[in-house]
Design a protein around this motif. Structure first.
Motif, PDB file in Angstrom:
ATOM      1  N   ASP A 163       9.453   9.797   4.743  1.00 53.69           N
ATOM      2  CA  ASP A 163       9.851   8.865   4.002  1.00 53.69           C
ATOM      3  C   ASP A 163       9.569   7.307   4.822  1.00 53.69           C
ATOM      4  O   ASP A 163       9.461   7.347   6.031  1.00 53.69           O
ATOM      5  CB  ASP A 163      11.200   8.596   3.779  1.00 53.69           C
ATOM      6  N   ALA A 164       9.355   6.338   4.116  1.00 52.35           N
ATOM      7  CA  ALA A 164       8.879   5.243   4.770  1.00 52.35           C
ATOM      8  C   ALA A 164      10.087   4.706   5.359  1.00 52.35           C
ATOM      9  O   ALA A 164      11.084   4.384   4.827  1.00 52.35           O
ATOM     10  CB  ALA A 164       8.388   4.076   3.773  1.00 52.35           C
TER      11      ALA A 164
ATOM     12  N   TYR B  18       4.660   7.736   8.926  1.00 53.34           N
ATOM     13  CA  TYR B  18       4.465   7.526   7.229  1.00 53.34           C
ATOM     14  C   TYR B  18       3.048   6.689   7.519  1.00 53.34           C
ATOM     15  O   TYR B  18       2.865   5.783   8.327  1.00 53.34           O
ATOM     16  CB  TYR B  18       5.376   6.512   6.871  1.00 53.34           C
ATOM     17  N   GLU B  19       2.305   7.229   6.775  1.00 51.70           N
ATOM     18  CA  GLU B  19       0.857   6.404   6.527  1.00 51.70           C
ATOM     19  C   GLU B  19       0.856   5.351   5.626  1.00 51.70           C
ATOM     20  O   GLU B  19       1.100   5.450   4.478  1.00 51.70           O
ATOM     21  CB  GLU B  19      -0.276   7.399   6.157  1.00 51.70           C
ATOM     22  N   VAL B  20       0.466   4.065   6.135  1.00 49.11           N
ATOM     23  CA  VAL B  20       0.940   2.886   5.347  1.00 49.11           C
ATOM     24  C   VAL B  20      -0.229   2.635   4.604  1.00 49.11           C
ATOM     25  O   VAL B  20      -0.373   2.634   3.513  1.00 49.11           O
ATOM     26  CB  VAL B  20       1.360   1.719   6.476  1.00 49.11           C
ATOM     27  N   LYS B  21      -1.506   2.512   5.349  1.00 52.55           N
ATOM     28  CA  LYS B  21      -2.618   2.538   4.819  1.00 52.55           C
ATOM     29  C   LYS B  21      -3.671   2.813   5.490  1.00 52.55           C
ATOM     30  O   LYS B  21      -3.704   2.739   6.896  1.00 52.55           O
ATOM     31  CB  LYS B  21      -2.799   1.000   4.151  1.00 52.55           C
TER      32      LYS B  21
ATOM     33  N   LYS C  85       7.442  -3.181  -1.342  1.00 49.17           N
ATOM     34  CA  LYS C  85       6.716  -1.771  -2.001  1.00 49.17           C
ATOM     35  C   LYS C  85       5.624  -2.505  -2.443  1.00 49.17           C
ATOM     36  O   LYS C  85       5.850  -3.454  -3.046  1.00 49.17           O
ATOM     37  CB  LYS C  85       7.705  -0.976  -2.641  1.00 49.17           C
ATOM     38  N   ASN C  86       4.570  -1.918  -2.507  1.00 48.09           N
ATOM     39  CA  ASN C  86       3.152  -2.400  -2.889  1.00 48.09           C
ATOM     40  C   ASN C  86       3.543  -2.104  -4.695  1.00 48.09           C
ATOM     41  O   ASN C  86       3.611  -0.645  -5.025  1.00 48.09           O
ATOM     42  CB  ASN C  86       1.973  -1.915  -2.520  1.00 48.09           C
TER      43      ASN C  86
ATOM     44  N   THR D 140       0.682   0.403  -5.906  1.00 51.06           N
ATOM     45  CA  THR D 140       0.609   1.443  -5.134  1.00 51.06           C
ATOM     46  C   THR D 140       1.662   2.561  -5.209  1.00 51.06           C
ATOM     47  O   THR D 140       1.906   3.596  -5.103  1.00 51.06           O
ATOM     48  CB  THR D 140      -0.451   1.709  -4.104  1.00 51.06           C
TER      49      THR D 140
ATOM     50  N   ARG E  67       3.551   2.320  -2.859  1.00 52.84           N
ATOM     51  CA  ARG E  67       3.817   2.575  -1.362  1.00 52.84           C
ATOM     52  C   ARG E  67       4.564   1.603  -0.626  1.00 52.84           C
ATOM     53  O   ARG E  67       4.345   0.394  -0.897  1.00 52.84           O
ATOM     54  CB  ARG E  67       2.596   3.024  -0.648  1.00 52.84           C
TER      55      ARG E  67
ATOM     56  N   ASP F  41       4.828  -1.177   2.201  1.00 60.23           N
ATOM     57  CA  ASP F  41       3.901  -2.136   3.076  1.00 60.23           C
ATOM     58  C   ASP F  41       4.860  -3.000   3.975  1.00 60.23           C
ATOM     59  O   ASP F  41       5.985  -3.110   3.748  1.00 60.23           O
ATOM     60  CB  ASP F  41       2.946  -3.259   2.214  1.00 60.23           C
TER      61      ASP F  41
END
Length: 676
Positions: free
Chosen positions: A3-4, A51-54, A122-123, A126, A128, A130
Motif C-alpha cells: 500500500d502507498a 510502492y511504485e509512485v511513477k 491521490k491522482n 490514475t 494512484r 502521488d
C-alpha cells in the motif's frame, strides 16, 4: 504491491546515467537493457515493501514507510544491477562496459534517498498515490547530485535507520543543492563488496562562493515573483533590479531566496550586503566591502569596490550578483556608488531592496505586492466554513504563511473549518503584509485565530515578536512603519497623516482639496507629495476601470492607522476631517445630480467608490445632522443595489430621526379604528 505509505515517508529517486547517449548508440539493445533494468527494480521493490509512485522514461520514483526499507532496496538493487546478465552489445558500449576493477558493468543507476512528510494526494486520473511539496523536491535534488552506481542519503534519511554490518557509509559533508534554500548534509551508502567504487565529486553548488545567510524558517508563496525575477535578469539590459514595497512585504526574504536558487548562474559568487547601518558613501562601501571580504585601504573606496567586483567577474569568467539590502536611507548616494560600480563592472548584476527606487540608469524597478488574500466578501461569514470553502481559502499564500508560522510556535495548530475564516479575516485586515501576518501568527501559542482577530483593534500592541535575533523594525509592526516614517520630510509626514482621513481610497483631486501644507515654507504641490509618498511605498495606486484609467490612491490599513495616530499627535485631526467631509459631500452631490443623465454610469461608479467614506459620515453621531443625512442619501442607492440592507435601513432611519422626522413603528400591531 504494498500500500502507498502516508505521513512520514522515505522517497527514492533513481535514474540511469548517460541513457540518452546509450539510446543514440544502439536503440535496440538499449530497449532490451531497459526491460531488464525495470524488471530488477520492480522485483526489489516488491521484495522490500516499496510502492511504485511513477516512472518517467528510465527514472523511477518509489516510496517506503521508513528509511531502512528504502536503503535496503537501494543496496539490493545495486547488487542485482551489477551482476545482471546484460546484453553483450550493451557491454561493448564504453559507457556500459565493465571497468578494469570489475566494480562497474552494464547500466549505471544513480539513487537518492530522503525522509520526511510530503503532501500525499491521490491522482484522480490514475487512482494512484502521488507525493508533492518541498520534501519531494529535496529528494529529487539529492538523487540528481549523484553519479551512476552511487547511492546518496540525506541527513534525515540516515537518521531514519540503523545501518547493517555490510553497509558502508561515507560522510560527504554539507552541500548546497540547486533550487534549494537550505544546504543538505549528504552521505554515500554502499554495499560492502562495492564500497571501493570511485566517483567524482557530487554535483552540487559548493564551488560557488556566497555569504547568503541560512534561513531557519520555511519560504511560503512568491512562485510568480521568483519566476519574474529570473526573467528580469535574463534581459541583459537589466543590470540592476530594485525590489520596492512597504516595510514588511518580504523584499529581503525574496532576494535571498531567489539568489539561493540561482547560485549556479553566478560563477563569481553571490554576495549579500545589509546596508541598515549605512548613512553615507563610506558607510555603503564598508558594508559592501565586509560582504565581499575586501578591506577598505584606498582613498577612493567606491573605486576599490568597483575594481574588486570587476576582478571577480574576470577571474571567474562569469557574472557576479551583489545584493544591496535596505537601500532606502542612502538612496541619495546611489549615483555615487551603484551607478559607478555598474559602469566599472559590466558583467556584475545588482539586486537591491529599497522602499524607494534608486532612479539611476540601468535600473529596473520590481514593485513587490503583499501576499494574495481572499476578497473581503469571502471572509464575511463568521463561523464554521464548509470543507470546500476551507480548501479554497487555504490556497491563498497569506493563509499558508499564517499556518506555517503558527505551527512553529504551536505544533498543535491546525487550520480547519472552525478557524479558517478567522485566519482569512486576519490576513485581509493586515493587507497580506508578510511581517504583520507572521507577528499575528506568533500569538498562536496563547490565542486562537478568533481571539487574535478580536484584538486587531489594538494591532500595534498585539503585533510584537519576542525574538531576540531581530531588529526593532523586524520585531514589531510599529517599528517597521517607524522606519519609513523617519525617512520622510516634515511636510511629507503632515501630508501622510492628513491623507489617513480618506477611507476606501481617493483621487488626486480629493487629496489636493483636503491636504493643507501652508504651514511649510517651500512645500511642493500636494500632487508632488502624493507621488513622493507613493514612490516611498506609503501609498499604493491603481488605475480604475471605466474611468478612463484615472489613478486612485489608497493606504494599507496598518499604515492608515499609524498615520491616524500621527494626525492626532500633530493636532490636525479636527480641521482635516472637516475639510474631508466638506470635500466628499460636495463631490458626491455633484455626481448625484448627474445620476440620470448621460454620465449616469460614471456617476454610479464614482459614488460606489466612496461607499466607505459616506457610510462613515452617515453613522458618525458627532457630525452635523444635515451632513449625516445627505451622506445617507448619496449612498442609499449603492446599499440598496449592492447591500447589505442590514446596514442601509438602520442608517437611513437614524439619519431621518436626527433631522426631526418621527417615523412610525412599523413592527407595532395595527390598532383598531374607532367607529363613526
Amino acid at each position: 504491491m504494498a500500500d502507498a505509505p502516508t505521513g512520514s515517508v522515505a522517497l527514492v529517486f533513481t535514474d540511469i546515467e548517460g541513457s540518452t547517449n546509450l539510446w543514440e548508440q544502439n536503440h535496440d539493445v538499449m530497449r532490451e537493457a531497459l526491460e531488464l533494468h525495470n524488471s530488477i527494480m520492480r522485483q526489489q521493490l516488491e521484495a522490500h515493501g516499496g510502492y511504485e509512485v511513477k516512472t518517467e522514461g528510465d527514472a523511477f520514483m518509489v516510496a517506503f514507510p521508513d528509511a531502512g526499507k528504502a536503503a535496503s532496496f537501494c543496496i539490493s538493487a545495486q547488487r542485482e544491477l551489477h551482476k545482471a546478465q546484460w546484453p553483450e552489445a550493451l557491454l561493448a558500449i564504453s559507457h556500459a562496459a565493465p571497468s578494469e576493477d570489475g566494480l562497474f558493468r552494464g547500466l549505471r543507476v544513480r539513487m537518492g534517498v530522503h525522509f520526511g512528510n510530503p503532501v500525499c494526494e491521490k491522482n484522480t486520473a490514475t487512482g494512484r498515490m502521488d507525493y508533492l511539496g518541498p520534501m519531494v523536491n529535496r529528494s529529487a535534488r539529492v538523487s540528481s547530485a549523484g553519479h551512476g552506481g552511487q547511492i546518496l542519503l540525506s541527513e534525515r534519511a540516515l537518521r531514519g535507520f540503523d545501518p547493517q554490518p555490510d553497509y558502508i557509509l561515507l560522510d560527504l559533508g554539507e552541500h548546497r543543492l540547486k533550487g534549494l534554500e537550505w544546504p543538505e548534509h549528504v552521505w554515500q551508502l554502499s554495499a560492502k563488496e562495492l564500497a571501493s567504487r570511485q566517483f567524482p565529486p557530487i554535483k552540487t553548488l559548493d564551488v560557488i562562493k556566497t555569504n547568503l545567510p541560512r534561513r531557519p524558517s520555511s519560504f511560503v508563496g512568491r512562485e510568480n515573483e521568483l519566476r519574474q525575477l529570473t526573467e528580469f535578469f535574463q534581459d541583459s539590459n537589466n543590470i540592476a533590479v530594485t525590489l520596492t514595497g512597504p516595510g514588511g512585504t518580504g523584499k529581503t526574504r525574496l532576494s535571498q531566496r531567489w539568489a539561493g536558487e540561482q547560485l549556479a548562474d553566478f560563477p563569481a559568487g553571490v554576495w549579500f550586503a545589509d546596508l541598515t547601518e549605512a548613512r553615507s558613501v563610506p558607510g555603503i562601501c564598508n558594508c559592501v566591502g565586509d560582504a565581499l571580504g575586501v578591506p577598505m585601504t584606498q582613498q577612493d573606496p567606491v573605486e576599490q569596490i568597483g575594481y574588486a567586483i570587476n576582478g571577480r567577474c574576470t577571474n571567474a569568467s562569469g557574472p557576479i550578483l551583489v545584493i544591496l539590502d535596505n537601500f532606502e536611507q542612502v538612496v541619495d548616494h546611489a549615483g555615487a556608488t551603484v551607478a559607478r560600480w555598474m559602469s566599472m563592472a559590466p558583467k556584475a548584476r545588482f539586486l537591491i531592496s529599497s522602499r524607494v527606487p534608486l532612479r539611476i540608469e540601468g535600473e529596473k524597478e520590481f514593485p513587490l505586492e503583499p501576499l494574495a488574500t481572499p476578497a473581503r466578501k469571502q471572509t464575511e461569514k463568521v463561523g464554521k466554513a464548509t470543507r470546500r470553502m476551507t480548501r479554497k481559502l487555504e490556497s491563498y499564500a497569506s493563509l499558508r504563511l499564517f499556518a506555517q508560522r503558527a505551527r512553529e510556535v504551536n505544533p498543535k495548530f491546525e487550520m480547519n473549518e472552525e478557524n479558517v475564516e478567522a485566519v482569512a479575516q486576519i490576513c485581509v485586515k493586515l493587507d497580506g503584509i508578510p511581517l504583520a501576518i507572521e507577528l499575528a501568527a506568533s500569538r498562536s501559542k496563547l490565542l486562537t485565530p478568533q481571539k487574535i482577530l478580536d484584538r486587531m483593534g489594538q494591532r500595534f500592541d498585539l503585533l510584537k515578536s519576542g525574538r531576540r535575533d531581530v531588529t526593532e523594525r523586524q520585531a514589531t509592526l510599529r517599528g517597521a512603519i517607524d522606519w519609513s516614517w523617519e525617512l520622510l520630510t516634515d511636510y511629507e509626514r503632515s501630508a501622510c497623516a492628513q491623507l489617513s482621513v480618506f477611507r476606501g481610497g481617493f483621487f488626486l483631486a480629493g487629496a489636493e482639496d483636503v491636504v493643507d501644507l501652508s504651514a511649510f515654507k517651500n512645500a511642493p504641490l500636494a500632487m508632488d507629495v502624493v507621488e513622493s509618498l507613493r514612490e516611498k511605498s506609503l501609498l499604493k495606486s491603481e488605475e480604475v476601470k471605466g474611468l478612463s484609467g484615472e489613478t486612485r490612491f489608497n493606504m494599507y490599513e496598518s499604515i492608515r492607522e499609524y498615520a491616524s495616530e500621527k494626525l492626532k499627535e500633530l493636532g490636525l485631526l479636527e480641521k482635516t476631517q472637516e475639510r474631508w467631509r466638506k470635500w466628499l459631500l460636495d463631490y458626491a452631490r455633484g455626481w448625484w445630480e448627474k445620476r440620470r443623465g448621460r454620465e449616469s454610469t460614471e456617476s454610479t461608479r464614482r459614488l460606489d467608490l466612496e461607499t466607505e467614506g459616506l457610510i462613515r459620515i452617515a453613522q458618525d453621531m458627532s457630525v452635523d445632522p444635515e451632513q449625516s443625512g445627505w451622506a445617507a442619501v448619496f449612498i442609499a442607492p449603492t446599499l440598496n443595489r449592492k447591500g447589505p440592507i442590514t446596514v442601509a435601513e438602520p442608517m437611513l432611519v437614524k439619519c431621518l430621526e436626527r433631522l426631526g422626522f418621527q417615523l412610525p413603528d412599523f413592527d407595532a400591531p395595527e390598532q383598531p379604528q374607532p367607529s363613526a
